[in-house]
Design a protein around this motif. Structure first.
Motif, PDB file in Angstrom:
ATOM      1  N   THR A 110       5.834  29.138  45.768  1.00  0.00           N
ATOM      2  CA  THR A 110       4.417  29.007  45.446  1.00  0.00           C
ATOM      3  C   THR A 110       3.716  30.349  45.630  1.00  0.00           C
ATOM      4  O   THR A 110       4.291  31.302  46.186  1.00  0.00           O
ATOM      5  N   GLU A 111       2.469  30.395  45.171  1.00  0.00           N
ATOM      6  CA  GLU A 111       1.634  31.587  45.331  1.00  0.00           C
ATOM      7  C   GLU A 111       2.356  32.830  44.832  1.00  0.00           C
ATOM      8  O   GLU A 111       2.188  33.933  45.382  1.00  0.00           O
ATOM      9  N   PHE A 112       3.152  32.656  43.794  1.00  0.00           N
ATOM     10  CA  PHE A 112       3.999  33.743  43.296  1.00  0.00           C
ATOM     11  C   PHE A 112       3.235  34.606  42.310  1.00  0.00           C
ATOM     12  O   PHE A 112       2.507  34.103  41.445  1.00  0.00           O
ATOM     13  N   ASP A 113       3.417  35.923  42.443  1.00  0.00           N
ATOM     14  CA  ASP A 113       2.800  36.878  41.531  1.00  0.00           C
ATOM     15  C   ASP A 113       3.775  38.031  41.328  1.00  0.00           C
ATOM     16  O   ASP A 113       4.357  38.531  42.307  1.00  0.00           O
ATOM     17  N   VAL A 114       3.994  38.417  40.081  1.00  0.00           N
ATOM     18  CA  VAL A 114       4.821  39.586  39.794  1.00  0.00           C
ATOM     19  C   VAL A 114       4.128  40.414  38.726  1.00  0.00           C
ATOM     20  O   VAL A 114       3.653  39.883  37.723  1.00  0.00           O
ATOM     21  N   ARG A 115       4.067  41.747  38.946  1.00  0.00           N
ATOM     22  CA  ARG A 115       3.357  42.658  38.055  1.00  0.00           C
ATOM     23  C   ARG A 115       4.242  43.848  37.715  1.00  0.00           C
ATOM     24  O   ARG A 115       4.783  44.486  38.625  1.00  0.00           O
ATOM     25  N   ALA A 116       4.366  44.137  36.431  1.00  0.00           N
ATOM     26  CA  ALA A 116       5.120  45.307  35.989  1.00  0.00           C
ATOM     27  C   ALA A 116       4.220  46.527  36.126  1.00  0.00           C
ATOM     28  O   ALA A 116       3.321  46.749  35.321  1.00  0.00           O
ATOM     29  N   THR A 117       4.454  47.340  37.149  1.00  0.00           N
ATOM     30  CA  THR A 117       3.546  48.427  37.494  1.00  0.00           C
ATOM     31  C   THR A 117       3.989  49.789  36.992  1.00  0.00           C
ATOM     32  O   THR A 117       3.236  50.761  37.117  1.00  0.00           O
ATOM     33  N   GLY A 118       5.207  49.882  36.457  1.00  0.00           N
ATOM     34  CA  GLY A 118       5.675  51.159  35.943  1.00  0.00           C
ATOM     35  C   GLY A 118       5.395  51.309  34.453  1.00  0.00           C
ATOM     36  O   GLY A 118       4.601  50.568  33.868  1.00  0.00           O
ATOM     37  N   THR A 119       6.087  52.254  33.840  1.00  0.00           N
ATOM     38  CA  THR A 119       5.941  52.476  32.395  1.00  0.00           C
ATOM     39  C   THR A 119       7.116  51.916  31.607  1.00  0.00           C
ATOM     40  O   THR A 119       7.149  52.032  30.384  1.00  0.00           O
ATOM     41  N   GLY A 120       8.087  51.307  32.300  1.00  0.00           N
ATOM     42  CA  GLY A 120       9.243  50.738  31.623  1.00  0.00           C
ATOM     43  C   GLY A 120       9.232  49.228  31.683  1.00  0.00           C
ATOM     44  O   GLY A 120       8.575  48.618  32.543  1.00  0.00           O
ATOM     45  N   ARG A 121       9.969  48.608  30.760  1.00  0.00           N
ATOM     46  CA  ARG A 121      10.076  47.147  30.724  1.00  0.00           C
ATOM     47  C   ARG A 121      10.852  46.655  31.935  1.00  0.00           C
ATOM     48  O   ARG A 121      11.898  47.205  32.300  1.00  0.00           O
ATOM     49  N   VAL A 122      10.363  45.581  32.542  1.00  0.00           N
ATOM     50  CA  VAL A 122      11.016  44.950  33.691  1.00  0.00           C
ATOM     51  C   VAL A 122      11.789  43.732  33.213  1.00  0.00           C
ATOM     52  O   VAL A 122      11.272  42.899  32.470  1.00  0.00           O
ATOM     53  N   SER A 123      13.052  43.630  33.631  1.00  0.00           N
ATOM     54  CA  SER A 123      13.853  42.438  33.385  1.00  0.00           C
ATOM     55  C   SER A 123      14.627  42.161  34.663  1.00  0.00           C
ATOM     56  O   SER A 123      15.617  42.840  34.968  1.00  0.00           O
ATOM     57  N   ASP A 124      14.170  41.192  35.449  1.00  0.00           N
ATOM     58  CA  ASP A 124      14.724  41.024  36.785  1.00  0.00           C
ATOM     59  C   ASP A 124      14.690  39.561  37.198  1.00  0.00           C
ATOM     60  O   ASP A 124      14.484  38.677  36.360  1.00  0.00           O
ATOM     61  N   VAL A 155      10.974  51.836  35.864  1.00  0.00           N
ATOM     62  CA  VAL A 155      11.083  50.380  35.890  1.00  0.00           C
ATOM     63  C   VAL A 155      10.792  49.917  37.306  1.00  0.00           C
ATOM     64  O   VAL A 155      11.597  50.120  38.225  1.00  0.00           O
ATOM     65  N   ARG A 156       9.627  49.321  37.493  1.00  0.00           N
ATOM     66  CA  ARG A 156       9.232  48.901  38.830  1.00  0.00           C
ATOM     67  C   ARG A 156       8.275  47.721  38.740  1.00  0.00           C
ATOM     68  O   ARG A 156       7.592  47.538  37.733  1.00  0.00           O
ATOM     69  N   PHE A 157       8.257  46.925  39.780  1.00  0.00           N
ATOM     70  CA  PHE A 157       7.301  45.819  39.836  1.00  0.00           C
ATOM     71  C   PHE A 157       6.938  45.529  41.285  1.00  0.00           C
ATOM     72  O   PHE A 157       7.670  45.867  42.212  1.00  0.00           O
ATOM     73  N   ILE A 158       5.775  44.923  41.462  1.00  0.00           N
ATOM     74  CA  ILE A 158       5.312  44.439  42.761  1.00  0.00           C
ATOM     75  C   ILE A 158       5.248  42.927  42.688  1.00  0.00           C
ATOM     76  O   ILE A 158       4.732  42.355  41.723  1.00  0.00           O
ATOM     77  N   THR A 159       5.785  42.269  43.702  1.00  0.00           N
ATOM     78  CA  THR A 159       5.822  40.806  43.690  1.00  0.00           C
ATOM     79  C   THR A 159       5.538  40.254  45.077  1.00  0.00           C
ATOM     80  O   THR A 159       5.800  40.898  46.095  1.00  0.00           O
ATOM     81  N   SER A 160       4.988  39.057  45.095  1.00  0.00           N
ATOM     82  CA  SER A 160       4.705  38.368  46.354  1.00  0.00           C
ATOM     83  C   SER A 160       4.833  36.871  46.122  1.00  0.00           C
ATOM     84  O   SER A 160       4.782  36.391  44.985  1.00  0.00           O
TER      85      SER A 160
END
Length: 257
Positions: A93-107, A70-75
């Motif tokens: 603003t300029e927000f981006d979040v990507r689920a980069t792992g193999t598990g569901r992200v809930s954050d 469970v991991r994500f990259i965000t900016s």
């Protein structure tokens, strides 16, 4: 109603409200505390815009220590704009979040202003959100699996409201969302604003806010209050039937005959 917040919202607000102010102008909590989350203060080491007071630019990878799948990259960029005693605006603003792992992200992303000079009542709080659900996989033709977002805004510890666009499930990318703003009349002085952006993403799904998630509070200009008072007075006169009188033959007579 469903909720993406896996911890009580009141708990999150209270924890931040009781935290030492430490002179920061704006503060961001990326991810849940204790689950790989990162706390970023204005001009601190993780702030990528250290020369700009009242602005935090961040880019973080969050990995859940209990499940490294469970991991994500965000900016994104968080900014506060304060007009002392009149208005305050807190914007992501300029927000981006990507689920980069193999598990569901809930954050969650929590952001807040510093403590500012009180904005007196009557004032109005507003919560705004617009953006897109997307996929970021390199392969073409893939669809959004299951992406969802909610946004709550607070003035002090008072919830202004929640904007809750529908999720995107098995949908062609991108899917835009722009739910109606939520507003609330505020009866007490406001000295701080909070925004809570909760999200759920399947692997490969993403959320972008090319414009903003925004919490604002504003007090009416004196001229607006005067116009409101005059309008209310006219309505009361008309409802009471107090029409002007004229003098005829030494006695008062109603002019509405």
């Amino acid at each position: 109603m469903r909720s993406l917040f896996r911890r009580p919202v009141g708990f999150i607000v209270l924890a931040l409200w009781l935290a030492p102010a430490s002179g920061h102008a704006v503060l961001v909590q990326v991810g849940f505390p204790g689950a790989g989350g990162v706390r970023i203060a204005d001009n601190a080491a993780d702030d990528l815009a250290p020369a700009t007071a009242g602005t935090i630019r961040f880019e973080q990878e969050i990995i859940d220590p209990g499940d490294r799948n469970v991991r994500f990259i965000t900016s994104g960029t968080v900014t506060e704009n304060i007009d002392p005693g009149k208005s305050a605006v807190l914007t992501l603003t300029e927000f981006d979040v990507r689920a980069t792992g193999t598990g569901r992200v809930s954050d969650i992303i929590v952001f807040e202003t510093g403590i500012f000079a009180p904005i007196p009542p009557p004032s109005t709080g507003t919560v705004h959100l617009d953006g897109q659900y997307r996929v970021f996989r390199a392969e073409g033709g893939q669809r959004i699996l299951n992406a969802d977002v909610e946004f709550l805004g607070f003035a002090n510890a008072v919830q202004i409201g929640i904007v809750d666009p529908p999720p995107a499930r098995n949908a062609a990318s991108p899917v835009g969302f722009a739910p109606a703003d939520v507003t609330r009349a505020l009866a007490n002085p406001v000295t701080r604003l909070f925004g809570h952006l909760a999200f759920r993403l399947e692997p490969g799904d993403a959320i972008r806010l090319p414009t903003s998630a925004r919490v604002a509070v504003v007090t009416p200009e004196p001229g607006s209050l005067l116009l409101l008072a005059v309008g209310l007075a006219v309505v009361m006169i008309l409802r009471a039937g107090c029409y002007p009188k004229t003098v005829t033959g030494g006695s008062l007579e109603s002019s509405d005959r």
